[in-house]
Design an enzyme around this catalytic site. Structure first.
Site, short mmCIF file in Angstrom:
data_model
loop_
_atom_site.label_atom_id
_atom_site.label_comp_id
_atom_site.label_asym_id
_atom_site.label_seq_id
_atom_site.Cartn_x
_atom_site.Cartn_y
_atom_site.Cartn_z
N ARG A 86 0.83 -1.23 0.00
CA ARG A 86 0.00 0.00 0.00
C ARG A 86 0.86 1.27 0.00
O ARG A 86 0.50 2.29 0.60
CB ARG A 86 -0.94 0.03 1.22
N SER B 88 -11.22 -0.39 2.65
CA SER B 88 -10.52 -0.54 3.94
C SER B 88 -10.06 0.82 4.42
O SER B 88 -9.35 1.52 3.69
CB SER B 88 -9.30 -1.44 3.78
N GLU C 291 -5.54 4.10 5.45
CA GLU C 291 -5.19 3.82 4.05
C GLU C 291 -5.52 5.01 3.13
O GLU C 291 -4.70 5.34 2.27
CB GLU C 291 -5.95 2.56 3.60
C1 LIG Z 1 -15.53 -0.33 -1.96
C2 LIG Z 1 -14.03 -0.08 -2.09
C3 LIG Z 1 -13.16 -1.15 -2.16
C4 LIG Z 1 -11.79 -0.95 -2.29
N1 LIG Z 1 -10.97 -2.04 -2.36
C5 LIG Z 1 -9.64 -1.87 -2.49
C6 LIG Z 1 -8.76 -3.00 -2.58
O1 LIG Z 1 -9.21 -4.15 -2.55
N2 LIG Z 1 -7.44 -2.79 -2.71
C7 LIG Z 1 -6.91 -1.53 -2.77
O2 LIG Z 1 -5.69 -1.41 -2.90
N3 LIG Z 1 -7.71 -0.44 -2.71
C8 LIG Z 1 -9.04 -0.57 -2.58
N4 LIG Z 1 -9.87 0.52 -2.49
C9 LIG Z 1 -9.28 1.87 -2.52
C10 LIG Z 1 -9.31 2.54 -3.92
O3 LIG Z 1 -10.24 1.95 -4.76
C11 LIG Z 1 -7.95 2.49 -4.62
O4 LIG Z 1 -6.95 3.07 -3.81
C12 LIG Z 1 -7.96 3.21 -5.98
O5 LIG Z 1 -6.75 3.01 -6.65
C13 LIG Z 1 -8.21 4.71 -5.86
O6 LIG Z 1 -8.46 5.21 -7.16
P1 LIG Z 1 -9.11 6.64 -7.40
O7 LIG Z 1 -9.00 6.93 -8.85
O8 LIG Z 1 -10.47 6.67 -6.83
O9 LIG Z 1 -8.11 7.56 -6.58
P2 LIG Z 1 -8.47 8.86 -5.72
O10 LIG Z 1 -9.22 8.46 -4.52
O11 LIG Z 1 -9.07 9.90 -6.60
O12 LIG Z 1 -7.02 9.33 -5.29
C14 LIG Z 1 -6.26 8.57 -4.39
C15 LIG Z 1 -4.86 9.18 -4.30
O13 LIG Z 1 -4.22 9.04 -5.57
C16 LIG Z 1 -3.86 10.32 -6.10
N5 LIG Z 1 -4.08 10.25 -7.55
C17 LIG Z 1 -5.19 9.80 -8.19
N6 LIG Z 1 -4.99 9.82 -9.51
C18 LIG Z 1 -3.73 10.31 -9.71
C19 LIG Z 1 -2.96 10.59 -10.88
N7 LIG Z 1 -3.41 10.36 -12.10
N8 LIG Z 1 -1.71 11.12 -10.69
C20 LIG Z 1 -1.22 11.36 -9.44
N9 LIG Z 1 -1.91 11.12 -8.33
C21 LIG Z 1 -3.15 10.60 -8.45
C22 LIG Z 1 -4.75 11.32 -5.40
O14 LIG Z 1 -4.13 12.60 -5.37
C23 LIG Z 1 -4.88 10.69 -4.03
O15 LIG Z 1 -3.74 11.02 -3.28
C24 LIG Z 1 -11.26 0.36 -2.36
C25 LIG Z 1 -12.15 1.46 -2.30
C26 LIG Z 1 -13.52 1.24 -2.17
C27 LIG Z 1 -14.45 2.42 -2.14
#
Ligand SMILES: Cc1cc2nc3c(=O)[nH]c(=O)nc-3n(C[C@H](O)[C@H](O)[C@H](O)COP(=O)(O)OP(=O)(O)OC[C@H]3O[C@@H](n4cnc5c(N)ncnc54)[C@H](O)[C@@H]3O)c2cc1C
Length: 342
Positions: A168, A241, A337
């Site tokens: 992570r 999480s 996380e």
């Molecule tokens: C129901 C649920 C289940 C989940 N299950 C998991 C799991 O099993 N495993 C897991 O690892 N995660 C899980 N997650 C967490 C999440 O889905 C991941 O971390 C995912 O990669 C976040 O993507 P996002 O585009 O929504 O990022 P955001 O929430 O928009 O951003 C997260 C971080 O990444 C940065 N960021 C986003 N895009 C970029 C970019 N293009 N360039 C630079 N920085 C960027 C943002 O600034 C922020 O710091 C879960 C979330 C939910 C709601």
């Protein structure tokens, strides 16, 4: 082509954070092409504003008023760079939906990402915390990460080593807001083995007596298991999480086992083990607890929920209560996380 920078003022992010908090960005700019990024960063710097990057908002806790410029990553393309007997290399835009990419790869018979099905969010965010699930981490399949470096104002291509991936974690967490990821290059080997040693998956296939397991079946299994365990953010606000599984020394684990023989742990390395954070929280009596507009999910204590009308302050208050009680009971620190924007 000249890219003008015309950010939008007072932009609602309510539909762009899976907690469903009522959030307004001071300025926001949808990014559909990488070339928009340098003028956008210049615009923010000239205006004396900070900047942030937002993908799908599924791993962030946002305040009601988000200051500065928020870049909304919508770069959308999938390119097959090479398709050889040994491997397939894909270049994928940062705004592509992660789960849609996993489904697309399987439709093309490119295997490897199936254990990571149904993780919400975008491809550009996948390297940030090195997304992982069901025994697989995305770092295994990442070759390069393309990004704009806001510190040096240069385009960069980061190798797997440069990304410093860990559980992570990555360089992008160490240096927040420095890199805007525009695309990720994946390398999917053709040689493939099903990876089902994670107990939920083992049970799923044992119960169905499936012996030769295809990648599509793992995808279906992961989707079914996740749908049962995790709340759908479209129905109940959450970020998955809320805490990482704590990594402790085997010595500390031995000590804890003497007091709590049922403690759930997994080997992490020769010297360290990972504790199931959900189990620790459950033992402290938080599962299903509601505190104002936020709460702890009744099926999975690792998931904090928001059912409307709440805000980041309330959620963080609950998170702190949980951290305090877990520390008092087990002497273990819980590390959140999601990323907290302020
Ligand atoms: C129901 C649920 C289940 C989940 N299950 C998991 C799991 O099993 N495993 C897991 O690892 N995660 C899980 N997650 C967490 C999440 O889905 C991941 O971390 C995912 O990669 C976040 O993507 P996002 O585009 O929504 O990022 P955001 O929430 O928009 O951003 C997260 C971080 O990444 C940065 N960021 C986003 N895009 C970029 C970019 N293009 N360039 C630079 N920085 C960027 C943002 O600034 C922020 O710091 C879960 C979330 C939910 C709601």
């Amino acid at each position: 082509m000249n890219f003008d920078c015309k950010p939008l003022a007072n932009y609602s992010l309510e539909d762009r954070n899976t907690l469903g908090f009522d959030v307004v960005a001071e300025w926001a700019l949808p990014i559909t092409q990488a070339e928009q990024i340098p003028p956008a960063i210049r615009w923010a710097k000239n205006a004396g504003l900070s900047h942030r990057v937002l993908g799908g908002g599924s791993n962030v806790v946002l305040p009601a008023q988000l200051p500065g410029l928020t870049l909304l990553m919508d770069i959308d393309f999938i390119e097959v760079l090479e398709n050889r007997d040994s491997n397939t290399r894909l270049r994928v835009g940062a705004g592509v939906n992660w789960h849609a990419l996993v489904g697309w790869t399987l439709d093309q018979n490119y295997r490897g990402l199936e254990n990571l099905a149904l993780i919400p969010g975008t491809v550009g965010a996948a390297p940030i915390q090195n997304i992982g699930a069901y025994g697989v981490e995305v770092k295994e399949y990442i070759d390069l990460v393309e990004a704009y470096d806001c510190q040096t104002n240069q385009w960069v291509s980061l190798s797997k080593k440069d990304c410093r991936f860990a559980y992570r974690h990555s360089v992008f967490k160490d240096e927040p807001n420095r890199f805007v990821i525009t695309a990720v290059i994946f390398d999917l080997p053709k040689e493939w083995q099903p990876r089902v040693s994670y107990s939920d998956l083992t049970n799923y296939f044992t119960n169905r007596a499936i012996e030769t397991i295809a990648a599509q079946e793992i995808f279906d299994a992961v989707c079914a298991i996740r749908a049962q365990k995790l709340p759908d953010p479209k129905v109940i606000g959450n970020v998955g999480s809320f805490f990482q599984n704590p990594v402790i020394s085997n010595q500390q684990l031995q000590f804890l086992k003497e007091q709590f023989p049922q403690i759930v742990s997994y080997p992490e390395s020769a010297t360290h083990s990972k504790l199931a954070a959900g189990w620790l929280i459950d033992q402290c009596g938080f599962k299903g607890m509601q505190l104002g507009n936020v709460g702890v999910h009744n099926k999975q204590a690792l998931v904090l929920t928001h059912r409307g009308g709440g805000n980041a302050g309330e959620l963080l208050g609950l998170a702190e209560q949980i951290q305090k009680k877990v520390k008092e009971t087990f002497g273990v620190d819980l590390i959140p996380e999601p990323i907290f924007f302020n």
